[in-house]
Design a protein around this motif. Structure first.
Motif, short mmCIF file in Angstrom:
data_model
loop_
_atom_site.label_atom_id
_atom_site.label_comp_id
_atom_site.label_asym_id
_atom_site.label_seq_id
_atom_site.Cartn_x
_atom_site.Cartn_y
_atom_site.Cartn_z
N ASP A 254 -4.34 1.54 5.16
CA ASP A 254 -3.55 1.73 3.95
C ASP A 254 -2.24 2.50 4.20
N CYS A 255 -2.00 2.87 5.44
CA CYS A 255 -0.82 3.68 5.76
C CYS A 255 0.40 2.77 5.93
N VAL A 256 1.48 3.10 5.23
CA VAL A 256 2.72 2.34 5.37
C VAL A 256 3.79 3.11 6.15
N PHE A 257 3.64 4.44 6.22
CA PHE A 257 4.63 5.28 6.91
C PHE A 257 3.84 6.33 7.69
N TYR A 258 3.94 6.28 9.00
CA TYR A 258 3.17 7.17 9.86
C TYR A 258 4.12 8.11 10.58
N ALA A 259 4.09 9.39 10.22
CA ALA A 259 4.85 10.41 10.94
C ALA A 259 3.92 10.99 12.00
N THR B 212 0.86 -1.18 0.00
CA THR B 212 0.00 0.00 0.00
C THR B 212 0.89 1.23 0.00
N ARG B 213 0.31 2.40 -0.29
CA ARG B 213 1.16 3.53 -0.64
C ARG B 213 0.92 4.80 0.18
N ASP B 214 0.06 4.76 1.18
CA ASP B 214 -0.26 5.98 1.91
C ASP B 214 0.83 6.33 2.93
N VAL B 215 1.17 7.60 2.97
CA VAL B 215 2.06 8.16 3.99
C VAL B 215 1.30 9.26 4.71
N TRP B 216 1.24 9.15 6.03
CA TRP B 216 0.59 10.17 6.85
C TRP B 216 1.64 11.13 7.38
N LEU B 217 1.44 12.42 7.12
CA LEU B 217 2.38 13.45 7.53
C LEU B 217 1.67 14.48 8.41
N GLU C 19 8.05 10.38 -5.25
CA GLU C 19 6.73 10.35 -5.88
C GLU C 19 6.04 9.00 -5.72
N ASP C 20 6.66 8.09 -4.98
CA ASP C 20 6.14 6.73 -4.87
C ASP C 20 4.86 6.62 -4.05
N PHE C 21 4.52 7.66 -3.27
CA PHE C 21 3.48 7.52 -2.27
C PHE C 21 2.35 8.51 -2.47
N THR C 22 1.23 8.19 -1.83
CA THR C 22 0.12 9.13 -1.70
C THR C 22 0.22 9.76 -0.31
N PHE D 116 13.19 5.09 2.61
CA PHE D 116 12.14 4.08 2.60
C PHE D 116 11.78 3.69 1.18
N ALA D 117 11.61 4.70 0.31
CA ALA D 117 11.24 4.44 -1.08
C ALA D 117 12.31 3.66 -1.82
N GLU D 118 13.58 3.91 -1.47
CA GLU D 118 14.70 3.28 -2.18
C GLU D 118 15.16 1.99 -1.51
N GLY D 119 14.51 1.59 -0.44
CA GLY D 119 14.87 0.35 0.23
C GLY D 119 16.17 0.43 1.03
N ARG D 120 16.59 1.65 1.37
CA ARG D 120 17.81 1.81 2.17
C ARG D 120 17.48 1.81 3.66
N PRO D 121 18.45 1.51 4.49
CA PRO D 121 18.20 1.52 5.95
C PRO D 121 17.74 2.90 6.42
#
Length: 315
Positions: free
Chosen positions: A41-46, A5-10, A22-25, A301-306
Protein backbone atom coordinates in the motif's frame (compact mmCIF):
# COMPACT_ATOMS: atom_id res chain seq x y z
CA UNK A 1 0.96 10.32 -11.87
CA UNK A 2 -2.13 8.46 -10.68
CA UNK A 3 -2.14 7.49 -7.01
CA UNK A 4 -4.55 4.74 -5.95
CA UNK A 5 -3.13 3.88 -2.51
CA UNK A 6 -2.22 6.44 0.10
CA UNK A 7 0.49 5.17 2.46
CA UNK A 8 3.73 7.10 2.90
CA UNK A 9 6.55 5.49 4.86
CA UNK A 10 8.75 7.95 6.73
CA UNK A 11 11.90 7.35 8.82
CA UNK A 12 10.78 10.09 11.24
CA UNK A 13 7.37 10.43 12.93
CA UNK A 14 5.01 12.54 10.84
CA UNK A 15 4.27 14.82 13.80
CA UNK A 16 7.88 16.01 13.65
CA UNK A 17 7.35 17.38 10.13
CA UNK A 18 5.57 20.69 9.57
CA UNK A 19 3.52 21.26 6.43
CA UNK A 20 2.90 17.69 5.29
CA UNK A 21 0.01 17.37 2.83
CA UNK A 22 -3.13 15.77 4.24
CA UNK A 23 -3.58 13.50 1.23
CA UNK A 24 -1.72 10.54 2.73
CA UNK A 25 -1.62 8.12 5.62
CA UNK A 26 1.81 8.42 7.20
CA UNK A 27 3.59 5.34 8.53
CA UNK A 28 6.73 5.58 10.66
CA UNK A 29 9.39 2.99 9.84
CA UNK A 30 13.06 3.40 10.70
CA UNK A 31 14.23 -0.06 9.72
CA UNK A 32 12.80 -2.08 12.60
CA UNK A 33 11.92 -5.76 12.28
CA UNK A 34 8.17 -5.14 11.93
CA UNK A 35 6.67 -3.19 9.05
CA UNK A 36 4.17 -0.48 10.05
CA UNK A 37 1.64 -1.61 7.40
CA UNK A 38 1.38 -3.67 4.23
CA UNK A 39 4.26 -2.58 1.94
CA UNK A 40 1.95 -3.11 -1.04
CA UNK A 41 0.00 0.00 0.00
CA UNK A 42 3.04 2.29 0.09
CA UNK A 43 3.24 4.90 -2.68
CA UNK A 44 6.14 6.99 -1.30
CA UNK A 45 9.01 5.31 0.53
CA UNK A 46 11.52 7.51 2.36
CA UNK A 47 14.44 5.20 3.03
CA UNK A 48 15.70 4.92 6.63
CA UNK A 49 18.92 6.82 7.24
CA UNK A 50 22.19 5.22 8.39
CA UNK A 51 20.81 1.72 8.10
CA UNK A 52 22.46 -1.24 6.38
CA UNK A 53 21.57 -1.71 2.70
CA UNK A 54 19.81 -5.00 3.41
CA UNK A 55 17.52 -3.19 5.85
CA UNK A 56 16.75 -0.38 3.42
CA UNK A 57 15.78 -2.70 0.55
CA UNK A 58 13.88 -5.27 2.66
CA UNK A 59 10.37 -3.90 1.97
CA UNK A 60 10.97 -2.88 -1.65
CA UNK A 61 10.16 -6.21 -3.31
CA UNK A 62 6.70 -6.04 -1.73
CA UNK A 63 6.08 -2.37 -2.58
CA UNK A 64 4.08 -3.09 -5.70
CA UNK A 65 2.35 0.33 -5.65
CA UNK A 66 5.36 2.48 -4.86
CA UNK A 67 5.88 5.49 -7.12
CA UNK A 68 8.70 7.29 -5.32
CA UNK A 69 11.74 6.02 -3.43
CA UNK A 70 13.41 8.92 -1.63
CA UNK A 71 16.81 8.46 0.00
CA UNK A 72 18.20 10.79 2.63
CA UNK A 73 21.67 10.28 1.24
CA UNK A 74 23.37 11.81 -1.77
CA UNK A 75 24.45 8.36 -2.93
CA UNK A 76 21.83 5.81 -3.93
CA UNK A 77 23.95 2.72 -4.56
CA UNK A 78 22.50 1.00 -1.46
CA UNK A 79 19.00 0.86 -3.03
CA UNK A 80 19.50 1.40 -6.77
CA UNK A 81 19.57 -2.27 -7.79
CA UNK A 82 16.34 -2.99 -5.90
CA UNK A 83 14.63 0.10 -7.33
CA UNK A 84 15.67 -0.88 -10.85
CA UNK A 85 13.58 -4.05 -10.43
CA UNK A 86 10.45 -2.06 -9.54
CA UNK A 87 7.85 -0.93 -12.11
CA UNK A 88 9.32 1.41 -14.70
CA UNK A 89 7.37 4.45 -13.52
CA UNK A 90 8.97 4.37 -10.04
CA UNK A 91 11.09 7.46 -9.38
CA UNK A 92 14.32 7.31 -7.37
CA UNK A 93 15.27 10.60 -5.72
CA UNK A 94 18.38 11.40 -3.73
CA UNK A 95 19.03 14.01 -1.05
CA UNK A 96 21.11 16.39 -3.10
CA UNK A 97 21.82 19.46 -0.99
CA UNK A 98 20.98 17.91 2.38
CA UNK A 99 24.57 16.92 3.16
CA UNK A 100 26.44 19.69 1.36
CA UNK A 101 27.25 21.80 4.41
CA UNK A 102 28.20 18.90 6.69
CA UNK A 103 30.27 16.99 4.15
CA UNK A 104 32.07 20.08 2.91
CA UNK A 105 32.87 21.06 6.50
CA UNK A 106 34.38 17.63 7.10
CA UNK A 107 36.36 17.74 3.85
CA UNK A 108 37.92 21.03 4.95
CA UNK A 109 38.52 19.63 8.44
CA UNK A 110 40.32 16.60 7.00
CA UNK A 111 42.45 18.77 4.74
CA UNK A 112 43.52 21.12 7.52
CA UNK A 113 44.00 18.41 10.13
CA UNK A 114 46.14 16.33 7.75
CA UNK A 115 48.27 19.17 6.46
CA UNK A 116 48.86 20.72 9.90
CA UNK A 117 49.50 17.37 11.62
CA UNK A 118 46.65 17.60 14.13
CA UNK A 119 46.52 13.81 14.75
CA UNK A 120 50.21 13.86 15.72
CA UNK A 121 49.65 16.78 18.07
CA UNK A 122 46.78 14.93 19.75
CA UNK A 123 49.08 11.94 20.30
CA UNK A 124 51.74 14.24 21.71
CA UNK A 125 49.15 15.79 24.04
CA UNK A 126 48.11 12.34 25.27
CA UNK A 127 51.79 11.64 26.02
CA UNK A 128 52.30 15.04 27.68
CA UNK A 129 54.90 16.05 25.09
CA UNK A 130 55.50 19.59 23.74
CA UNK A 131 56.81 18.94 20.22
CA UNK A 132 56.78 21.76 17.71
CA UNK A 133 56.84 20.79 14.04
CA UNK A 134 57.03 22.62 10.74
CA UNK A 135 53.95 21.62 8.74
CA UNK A 136 52.50 22.58 5.35
CA UNK A 137 49.67 25.14 5.15
CA UNK A 138 46.64 25.06 2.90
CA UNK A 139 47.57 28.55 1.70
CA UNK A 140 49.35 28.48 -1.68
CA UNK A 141 48.34 24.88 -2.36
CA UNK A 142 46.61 23.67 -5.53
CA UNK A 143 43.40 21.74 -4.85
CA UNK A 144 41.71 19.39 -7.31
CA UNK A 145 38.03 18.59 -6.66
CA UNK A 146 36.93 15.37 -8.40
CA UNK A 147 33.14 15.29 -8.55
CA UNK A 148 31.81 18.80 -8.94
CA UNK A 149 28.20 18.46 -7.94
CA UNK A 150 26.56 20.27 -5.04
CA UNK A 151 29.01 18.84 -2.48
CA UNK A 152 32.01 19.63 -4.65
CA UNK A 153 30.74 23.18 -5.06
CA UNK A 154 30.24 23.47 -1.29
CA UNK A 155 33.83 22.32 -0.74
CA UNK A 156 35.03 25.09 -3.05
CA UNK A 157 32.88 27.60 -1.13
CA UNK A 158 34.78 26.73 2.03
CA UNK A 159 38.18 26.81 0.34
CA UNK A 160 37.66 30.39 -0.81
CA UNK A 161 39.11 32.18 2.26
CA UNK A 162 42.21 29.98 2.48
CA UNK A 163 44.35 31.62 -0.22
CA UNK A 164 44.75 28.48 -2.32
CA UNK A 165 46.97 28.90 -5.35
CA UNK A 166 44.34 27.24 -7.54
CA UNK A 167 41.14 25.20 -7.33
CA UNK A 168 40.52 22.89 -10.28
CA UNK A 169 37.18 21.18 -10.86
CA UNK A 170 36.50 17.80 -12.50
CA UNK A 171 33.17 16.12 -13.24
CA UNK A 172 31.83 13.44 -15.56
CA UNK A 173 31.42 15.96 -18.38
CA UNK A 174 33.04 19.32 -19.04
CA UNK A 175 31.08 22.52 -18.56
CA UNK A 176 31.49 26.14 -17.58
CA UNK A 177 30.65 27.77 -14.24
CA UNK A 178 30.83 31.28 -12.83
CA UNK A 179 34.00 30.24 -11.02
CA UNK A 180 35.68 28.75 -14.04
CA UNK A 181 35.74 25.61 -16.15
CA UNK A 182 34.82 22.14 -14.99
CA UNK A 183 37.04 19.59 -16.70
CA UNK A 184 35.96 16.14 -17.82
CA UNK A 185 37.19 12.99 -16.08
CA UNK A 186 39.31 12.22 -19.12
CA UNK A 187 41.56 15.17 -18.24
CA UNK A 188 42.60 13.70 -14.88
CA UNK A 189 45.94 12.31 -16.17
CA UNK A 190 46.98 15.87 -17.04
CA UNK A 191 45.55 17.52 -13.91
CA UNK A 192 46.59 15.11 -11.16
CA UNK A 193 50.33 15.89 -11.23
CA UNK A 194 49.57 19.58 -10.60
CA UNK A 195 47.53 19.08 -7.40
CA UNK A 196 48.77 19.24 -3.82
CA UNK A 197 45.37 18.13 -2.50
CA UNK A 198 42.87 15.90 -4.33
CA UNK A 199 39.33 15.80 -2.90
CA UNK A 200 37.02 13.00 -4.04
CA UNK A 201 33.32 13.99 -3.99
CA UNK A 202 32.07 11.88 -6.89
CA UNK A 203 29.12 9.47 -6.60
CA UNK A 204 29.86 5.76 -6.75
CA UNK A 205 28.96 4.33 -10.15
CA UNK A 206 30.48 1.63 -12.29
CA UNK A 207 32.54 4.32 -14.02
CA UNK A 208 33.91 5.72 -10.73
CA UNK A 209 34.51 2.44 -8.90
CA UNK A 210 38.27 2.29 -8.23
CA UNK A 211 38.66 5.59 -10.08
CA UNK A 212 41.51 6.36 -7.69
CA UNK A 213 43.43 3.25 -8.59
CA UNK A 214 47.07 2.53 -9.28
CA UNK A 215 47.32 4.76 -12.36
CA UNK A 216 45.42 7.66 -10.74
CA UNK A 217 47.50 7.54 -7.55
CA UNK A 218 50.79 7.18 -9.39
CA UNK A 219 50.10 10.45 -11.20
CA UNK A 220 49.69 12.39 -7.95
CA UNK A 221 52.76 14.37 -6.97
CA UNK A 222 55.05 13.21 -4.16
CA UNK A 223 53.66 14.31 -0.79
CA UNK A 224 50.17 15.06 -2.13
CA UNK A 225 47.08 14.50 0.03
CA UNK A 226 44.11 12.39 -1.10
CA UNK A 227 40.83 13.20 0.68
CA UNK A 228 37.86 10.87 0.19
CA UNK A 229 34.42 12.09 1.29
CA UNK A 230 32.68 10.22 -1.55
CA UNK A 231 32.34 6.44 -1.18
CA UNK A 232 34.97 3.93 -0.16
CA UNK A 233 35.11 1.92 -3.41
CA UNK A 234 35.93 5.07 -5.41
CA UNK A 235 39.46 4.33 -4.12
CA UNK A 236 41.32 1.09 -4.75
CA UNK A 237 42.36 0.29 -1.18
CA UNK A 238 45.21 -2.02 -2.18
CA UNK A 239 46.72 0.61 -4.47
CA UNK A 240 46.34 3.31 -1.82
CA UNK A 241 47.98 1.15 0.84
CA UNK A 242 50.99 0.68 -1.41
CA UNK A 243 51.39 4.45 -1.79
CA UNK A 244 50.90 5.11 1.92
CA UNK A 245 53.33 2.43 3.02
CA UNK A 246 55.95 3.76 0.61
CA UNK A 247 55.57 7.16 2.30
CA UNK A 248 54.89 8.90 -1.02
CA UNK A 249 51.27 10.00 -0.45
CA UNK A 250 49.07 11.14 2.42
CA UNK A 251 45.37 10.32 2.80
CA UNK A 252 42.36 11.47 4.82
CA UNK A 253 39.41 9.10 4.51
CA UNK A 254 35.87 9.49 5.79
CA UNK A 255 34.88 6.41 3.80
CA UNK A 256 36.73 3.16 3.23
CA UNK A 257 36.52 -0.09 1.35
CA UNK A 258 35.63 -2.29 3.18
CA UNK A 259 33.28 -0.34 5.45
CA UNK A 260 33.04 -0.47 8.40
CA UNK A 261 36.81 -0.93 8.42
CA UNK A 262 37.63 -4.10 10.41
CA UNK A 263 39.79 -3.60 13.48
CA UNK A 264 42.71 -5.56 12.05
CA UNK A 265 42.73 -3.92 8.62
CA UNK A 266 46.14 -2.59 7.51
CA UNK A 267 44.67 0.85 6.74
CA UNK A 268 44.41 1.48 10.50
CA UNK A 269 48.17 1.05 10.84
CA UNK A 270 49.26 2.68 7.58
CA UNK A 271 51.46 5.77 7.85
CA UNK A 272 50.24 9.21 6.81
CA UNK A 273 46.51 8.40 6.96
CA UNK A 274 43.68 10.02 8.94
CA UNK A 275 40.44 7.99 9.15
CA UNK A 276 37.00 9.12 10.29
CA UNK A 277 34.07 6.65 10.43
CA UNK A 278 31.81 7.98 7.63
CA UNK A 279 30.62 11.02 9.56
CA UNK A 280 30.42 13.51 6.71
CA UNK A 281 26.62 13.64 6.78
CA UNK A 282 25.31 12.97 10.31
CA UNK A 283 25.59 16.34 12.06
CA UNK A 284 23.15 18.85 13.54
CA UNK A 285 22.79 20.31 10.03
CA UNK A 286 21.22 17.10 8.71
CA UNK A 287 17.82 16.97 10.41
CA UNK A 288 16.39 20.38 9.40
CA UNK A 289 17.52 19.98 5.79
CA UNK A 290 16.24 16.41 5.55
CA UNK A 291 12.86 17.39 6.97
CA UNK A 292 12.50 20.30 4.57
CA UNK A 293 13.30 18.00 1.66
CA UNK A 294 10.74 15.37 2.70
CA UNK A 295 7.96 17.93 3.11
CA UNK A 296 8.78 19.62 -0.19
CA UNK A 297 8.89 16.34 -2.10
CA UNK A 298 5.63 15.13 -0.60
CA UNK A 299 3.87 18.38 -1.43
CA UNK A 300 5.14 18.14 -4.99
CA UNK A 301 3.98 14.52 -5.17
CA UNK A 302 0.52 15.37 -3.81
CA UNK A 303 0.12 18.26 -6.26
CA UNK A 304 1.38 16.34 -9.28
CA UNK A 305 4.43 18.57 -9.73
CA UNK A 306 7.85 17.27 -10.80
CA UNK A 307 9.96 15.93 -7.97
CA UNK A 308 13.46 17.16 -7.24
CA UNK A 309 16.74 15.23 -7.54
CA UNK A 310 15.55 12.26 -9.59
CA UNK A 311 18.32 9.85 -10.53
CA UNK A 312 18.56 6.86 -12.84
CA UNK A 313 18.69 3.69 -10.70
CA UNK A 314 20.59 1.90 -13.46
CA UNK A 315 23.39 4.46 -13.26
Amino acid sequence: MTVTTRDVWLPVPAEELTGLPEDFTYRFWDGGPDFPADPADCVFYAVPYLKAPEVCVRPLARMTSVRVVQTLTAGVEHVSDAVARLPGNTLLCNARGVHDASTAELALTLILASLRGVPDFVRHQDAGEWRQEFRPALADKSVLIVGYGSIGGAVEDRLAPFECAAVTRVARTARGTARGPVHALGELPRLLPEADVVVLCTPLTESTRHLAGEDFLSRMKDGALLVNVARGPVVDTKALLAELESGRLYAALDVTDPEPLPSGHPLWRAPHVLITPHVGGPTSAFAPRARRLLVDQLRRFAEGRPLLHTVDPTG
